[in-house]
Design an enzyme around this catalytic site. Structure first.
Site, PDB file in Angstrom:
ATOM      1  N   GLN A 238      71.870 -47.447 -82.590  1.00  9.58           N
ATOM      2  CA  GLN A 238      70.798 -47.338 -81.603  1.00  9.58           C
ATOM      3  C   GLN A 238      71.359 -47.086 -80.212  1.00  9.58           C
ATOM      4  OE1 GLN A 238      68.266 -50.827 -83.662  1.00  9.58           O
ATOM      5  NE2 GLN A 238      67.250 -50.067 -81.828  1.00  9.58           N
ATOM      6  N   ARG A 385      61.772 -55.079 -82.684  1.00  8.98           N
ATOM      7  CA  ARG A 385      60.634 -54.346 -82.133  1.00  8.98           C
ATOM      8  C   ARG A 385      60.016 -55.065 -80.937  1.00  8.98           C
ATOM      9  NH1 ARG A 385      57.113 -50.221 -85.455  1.00  8.98           N
ATOM     10  NH2 ARG A 385      56.090 -49.220 -83.734  1.00  8.98           N
ATOM     11  N   CYS A 386      60.895 -55.479 -80.020  1.00 13.07           N
ATOM     12  CA  CYS A 386      60.380 -56.060 -78.781  1.00 13.07           C
ATOM     13  C   CYS A 386      61.479 -55.983 -77.763  1.00 13.07           C
ATOM     14  CB  CYS A 386      59.968 -57.519 -78.964  1.00 13.07           C
ATOM     15  SG  CYS A 386      61.352 -58.633 -79.223  1.00 13.07           S
ATOM     16  N   GLU A 761      56.807 -51.350 -78.649  1.00 12.72           N
ATOM     17  CA  GLU A 761      57.002 -52.729 -79.070  1.00 12.72           C
ATOM     18  C   GLU A 761      55.826 -53.630 -78.753  1.00 12.72           C
ATOM     19  OE1 GLU A 761      60.690 -52.954 -77.003  1.00 12.72           O
ATOM     20  OE2 GLU A 761      61.792 -52.394 -78.790  1.00 12.72           O
TER      21      GLU A 761
END
Lengths: 807, 284
Positions: A238, A385-386, A761
């Site tokens: 990522q 996902r945040c 997110e």
């Protein structure tokens, strides 16, 4: 080359497919045909395959490793252990959180699934067979999987390597299993307000351990070219540029001799930010053997050994006046980090941005303390996902609001509305030090409540309770409310860095002579659709159609340096860099247009896709004409070509927000919960591609649904992972996924060049409390205050059982 | 998720499958749909030297309905059960159950023979076969023999089938009446938290015959004669159903797992059995 029949301005805007256009995802042409190119698709000549011997024990001393039988198996090239890596000083590696982590077991293992030896063979199947032939002898040690027990005085010492170290990267360590205490806010003032408050609600809220579980697991192919000394690493990264820097620092290979490529990535969700032993071992094995080495983990390895998320025990106390005005918030967290502190947070934030915990509310004074603790569990603590630890914060405050509403005897929607930061208070300085950029919470909230028919829902719920009490039904209705505020877009370089690298991002644009372009960014899409949306940002900035703009990311040899994609930072940071680079293009284009039109720069104005002479709309040059001119005209005072690069250091974070309502039907007897309705209003500032936003919201809500309703990584008392397969680890399919209704308001960020805030997110951050609050709400009338997630059938049944609802 | 090496055999008739089984003894296993065995091999929890794939054996295929008798070849897939209109008319319980097994991809490959022969207490068809009082045909070196589904299961993964035998068919007599297969699971693809198969016949207003069996509530499927007896002769009023549920619960012994503790499973089992009886009765 001016058009003979001028097309309307609206048509020209439409043709660009710029901001606000629901352009179809350009990536999907290959993905829907199965033509994506993932790491495991890569096959290099004479490539070798690596596989790990992993510990079956959660805590044990490694007394011996016998690799002779494995080495004797035809096809096995090498078996690496810590002993082999030690001379290179690679048996341990630094973590992103200022700790260090074993690459291969160095004398002991600290969690089940820990990497013990790395087998390299010329065939994937041979490697797997050889793993079985490596004989490891263990001497079991006492296991601690509970962070509270880990802090007891006589708890087993997990990290013997830290013996005698009373301080770590984030200050003092007060116990052998203690990592740090991170504090924000005014503790004393908060305590004083709580002590004299009219109403105080107090609750322990556990956000359980779960896992990002991307469809594609982690992996890489390391390839050392022995001739030119260049190391190429293809991987599921990522943050490819950061991986290159880390690889250089660890290996001593100069950075220009390392090329990191992130090809198509099958989801990341934070799982692919960190550096894993598999990468290090594949690199070492490639250097040693002179051949490419592939390492791809399987699903069980991914779930047991790569980065988990959450595992926060949050003790919240919230104070208010009798009429429901919040006066203080205190939260102490016991954070289970597992065996090594390998959280992926900006360096100065060991608990991420958890101090956003005051949420959407104007709370005058607050305090947060986070104790990081070692246990015999896998390391991680990533932002699933945040943004960093923001889901935890949102969950805590949105639970505390509900608990406070119970304490006050008020409706939870009303408590929220009463305490929202008002529109006129922005930019808003929170008690814990953040400057919220923009918001209009009351408008969003009222829109949401109206859309779901909130008052009617409450009436129906009350009627249902009466029917339940009369024995006419065994189903209850839960109404889950959430108003969340995120903090994303890390971040300003002055306070956000990873391993010392400031968290800026970048975009480099080249306009080609015939009016098309390529833009390269420091981020990397894992499914977000960057190739689609960044082209749209640029289309609106430079007036070339998005379809004529190629977006490239993920190759460190070609893309400008950037910190990567996680924490919803791509749009706020790289998106801003894209707009800013586009503006540089436009500034030069304006000078070229002025030359071509023989007017002064200042006599031109920008109009969609062209510069027009003010007051003479028939005199203009389109961007395509200007691009051509930049390559074929000798323009005095200007270099040929049309290129720009921007490195963007954001002045602040962005603060997306949203209002969610979940309506659930709960079968008291079986614990089965059906989501009857889910309404999600998101405000992510300027909307780049509404269709992609909707897709992001659907995806994020589905992960939130999973987390709230069943997804967990649980351990038994001896440290065995209980949910290491997709049979037990809940990953919803289309069948389980609820139907969602999405909506929006649009409050642009004042400091972002195009006003965008990021959205990927938000639905996970807001979704989890919405689902969880619905479960709690169904039982509020029967006296439930707090029940820990995940709310699977058994746990919901247990709520009903403990409340005496089974008669 | 990589299995140890194995030899793959693909016989085209039962005799050669049996011969291969005999040749390799303990080393060999037959594979039908493979949805239980292959994952176990990939996890290296099962090490099979010789895998005998039954899919080319024509004699193991096909659904035959002859008057009141139904005979289903062991290699008939769940999807074929679902798609067979005549079977659904004769024994709608099978379609209702098959639709609750795993997901469409698994059902396209998973077979009824594999489902009943493996002895996995989580599989759905064993209880259904007990409910229908089905007969399993086992073919071995010395010919074929029939074993009642109700006598077939001894413990988890331990059945009356001898190592050298292959389960070749299931058969049962159609009884008519109302049916239901009620299953609670956490998600698609999951085994039951609790499931119950019920067949009821009605004569006037009274229940004239009943059969009740349960899935994943013991280490074997549980056919509860006492539960059925509690309903026969009654009008299946709530109190009668309550007695049947109590009788059924007395026959199970669920174990704790990730779905929940024993107390929860017993409670859910009671609810599921009651619902299955109510639904079957409404159709009787």
């Amino acid at each position: 080359m001016n058009e003979l029949a001028p097309i309307s301005r609206e048509d020209r805007v439409e043709k660009l497919k710029g901001l606000g256009h629901s352009r179809k995802r350009v990536e999907d042409v290959r993905f829907t045909q199965g033509k994506g190119n993932y790491v495991d698709d890569l096959k290099l000549p004479s490539m070798l395959y690596g596989d790990f011997v992993r510990s079956p024990y959660a805590h044990a001393r490694v007394t011996s490793i016998d690799k002779s039988a494995a080495l004797a198996l035809p096809g096995v090239v090498a078996v690496l252990t810590a002993e082999d890596l030690a001379p290179l000083n690679l048996h341990w590696m630094p973590t992103l959180a200022g700790d260090k982590q074993m690459v291969l077991a160095d004398g002991k293992v600290l969690f089940q699934g820990q990497e013990v030896a790395f087998v390299v063979a010329n065939d994937r199947y041979v490697a797997a067979d050889a793993v079985d032939l490596v004989v490891v002898e263990y001497e079991e040690l006492p296991v601690v999987t509970d962070p509270f027990k880990a802090l007891e005085p006589d708890a087993p010492v997990l990290r013997e390597d830290l013996a005698g170290q009373t301080s770590g990267a984030h200050g003092e360590r007060r116990h052998h299993n203690h990592i740090f205490l991170w504090e924000v806010g005014d503790k004393q003032a908060t305590e004083e307000v709580i002590a004299s408050a009219e109403v105080v609600a107090e609750e322990m809220v556990y956000y359980h351990r779960t896992h990002p579980c991307p469809l594609e697991t982690c992996g890489c192919v390391a390839s050392m070219d022995a001739v030119n000394g260049k190391l190429t690493i293809h991987g599921t990264f990522q943050a490819p540029h950061v991986v290159r820097t880390v690889a250089s620092l660890l290996s001593g290979i100069e950075e220009h001799k390392i090329r990191v490529i992130s090809p198509d990535i099958g989801g990341g969700f934070g799982n692919k930010v960190g550096v894993y032993p598999g990468y290090v071992c594949a690199i070492v094995a490639s250097i040693v053997t002179g051949k490419p080495v592939k390492w791809i983990e399987d699903r069980m390895e991914n779930l047991t050994a790569t980065a988990f998320a959450r595992d926060y025990w949050m003790k919240g106390r919230i104070a208010a006046t009798k009429d429901g005005r919040i006066t203080a918030l205190s939260c102490h967290v016991t954070a289970d980090h597992g065996a090594f502190d390998a959280c992926a947070d900006p360096t100065k934030f060991p608990a991420g941005f958890f101090s956003i915990v005051t949420g959407s509310y104007d709370i005058p004074v607050a305090y947060v303390g986070v104790d990081g603790v070692y246990t015999n569990k896998a390391p991680g603590g990533v932002a699933y996902r945040c943004s960093f630890r923001v889901t935890e914060a949102a969950y805590l405050i949105e639970r505390m609001i509900e608990v406070l509403a119970i304490e006050l005897g008020m409706d939870a929607a009303e408590v929220r509305a009463k305490n929202f930061i008002r529109k006129d208070q922005f930019p808003y300085q929170s008690a814990l030090g953040w400057e919220y950029d923009s918001g209009d919470y009351h408008t969003a909230w009222n829109k949401a409540l109206k859309a779901v028919g909130y008052e009617d829902l409450r009436r129906e719920q009350a009627e249902r309770v009466e029917a339940f009490k009369r024995g006419e039904t065994r189903k209850l209705i839960g109404i889950g409310l959430t108003h969340f505020t995120e903090i994303v877009g890390a971040g300003p370089v002055k306070n956000c860095d990873i391993l010392g690298m400031g968290m800026f991002d970048s975009c480099e644009i080249r306009i080609h002579p015939t009016g098309s372009a390529i833009a390269r960014l420091g981020t990397i899409s894992q499914g977000q659709g960057h190739a689609t949306t960044f082209a749209q940002i640029l289309a609106s900035e430079i007036g070339l159609p998005a379809d004529s703009i190629t977006i490239e990311e993920g190759d460190t040899d070609t893309a400008p340096y950037g910190l990567g994609t996680y924490g919803s930072r791509s749009t706020p940071v790289a998106g801003a860099a894209t707009a800013m680079a586009g503006r540089k293009i436009r500034a030069k284009a304006q000078m070229i247009a002025a030359y071509l039109l023989e007017v002064h720069d200042g006599d031109l104005e920008w109009d969609v896709d062209r510069f027009v002479v003010k007051g003479a709309p028939e005199r203009f040059k389109t961007m395509a004409e200007i691009a051509y001119a930049s390559y074929n005209q000798a323009i005095p005072g200007l270099e040929p070509g049309l290129e720009a690069v921007s490195y963007y250091d954001p002045p602040n974070m962005t603060y997306p927000f949203g209002a969610y309502v979940c309506v659930m039907e709960i079968d008291v007897d079986t614990g089965v919960a059906d989501i009857r309705q889910f309404y999600a209003l998101d405000d992510c500032g300027t909307r780049i591609n509404p269709m992609i936003i909707e897709g992001q919201v659907h995806g994020g809500l589905t992960e939130a649904f999973a987390i709230a309703m069943g997804q967990e990584i649980a351990y038994d008392e001896i440290g065995n992972v209980k949910n290491a397969t997709l049979m037990d680890f809940f990953l919803p399919t289309a069948w389980e996924t609820p139907h969602y209704v999405t909506d929006f308001t649009e409050t642009p960020s004042p400091h972002h060049p195009i006003g965008a805030k990021g959205v990927g997110e938000s639905p996970n951050v807001g979704g989890v409390p919405a689902f969880s609050n619905a479960v709690h709400d169904a039982f509020r009338v029967f006296g439930l205050k707090q029940a820990h997630m995940p709310h699977d059938h058994w746990r919901i049944w247990k709520i009903a059982h403990d409340l005496g609802l089974h008669g | 998720m990589i299995p140890a090496a194995f030899e793959y055999h693909r016989p085209s008739d039962i005799a050669s499958a049996l011969a291969t089984l005999r040749e390799f003894g303990d080393e060999a296993r037959v594979v039908a749909g493979g949805h239980s065995l292959i994952p176990m091999m990939k996890l290296r929890m099962a090490s099979i030297g010789h895998l005998i794939d039954l899919q080319d054996i024509a004699d193991l295929k096909g659904i035959r309905i002859d008057g009141n008798t139904v005979r289903i070849g062991a290699m008939v897939t769940q999807q074929e059960l679902i798609d067979d209109a005549a079977l659904t008319r004769a024994a709608p319980l099978l379609r209702e159950t098959a639709l609750q097994i795993a997901d469409p991809q698994v059902r396209a490959v998973g077979t009824i023979g594999g489902n009943v022969a493996n002895g996995d207490p989580g599989n759905d068809m064993p209880a259904v076969m007990q409910c229908l009082d089905a007969t399993f045909t086992l073919t071995g070196p010395s010919g074929t023999r029939d074993v009642k589904a109700r006598d077939f299961y001894e413990a988890a993964y331990v059945t009356a089938r001898a190592d050298e035998e292959i389960l070749t068919a299931v058969s049962f007599t159609v009884s008519g009446g109302g049916h239901a297969y009620e299953k609670q699971k956490r998600k698609i693809g999951d085994y039951a938290t609790a499931a119950a198969a019920v067949m009821l016949q009605k004569d006037g207003t009274a229940c004239s015959a009943a059969s009740i069996a349960m899935t994943n509530l013991s280490d074997v499927p549980v056919w509860s004669k006492a539960a059925a007896d509690a309903l026969v002769g009654t009008a299946c009023n709530p109190a009668d159903i309550g007695s049947a549920v109590a009788a059924a619960l007395a026959d199970i012994s669920p174990t704790a797992d990730n779905r929940g503790p024993v107390e929860f499973k017993r409670h859910v089992a009671g609810v599921i059995i009651r619902r299955a009886i109510e639904r079957a009765w409404s159709r009787a």
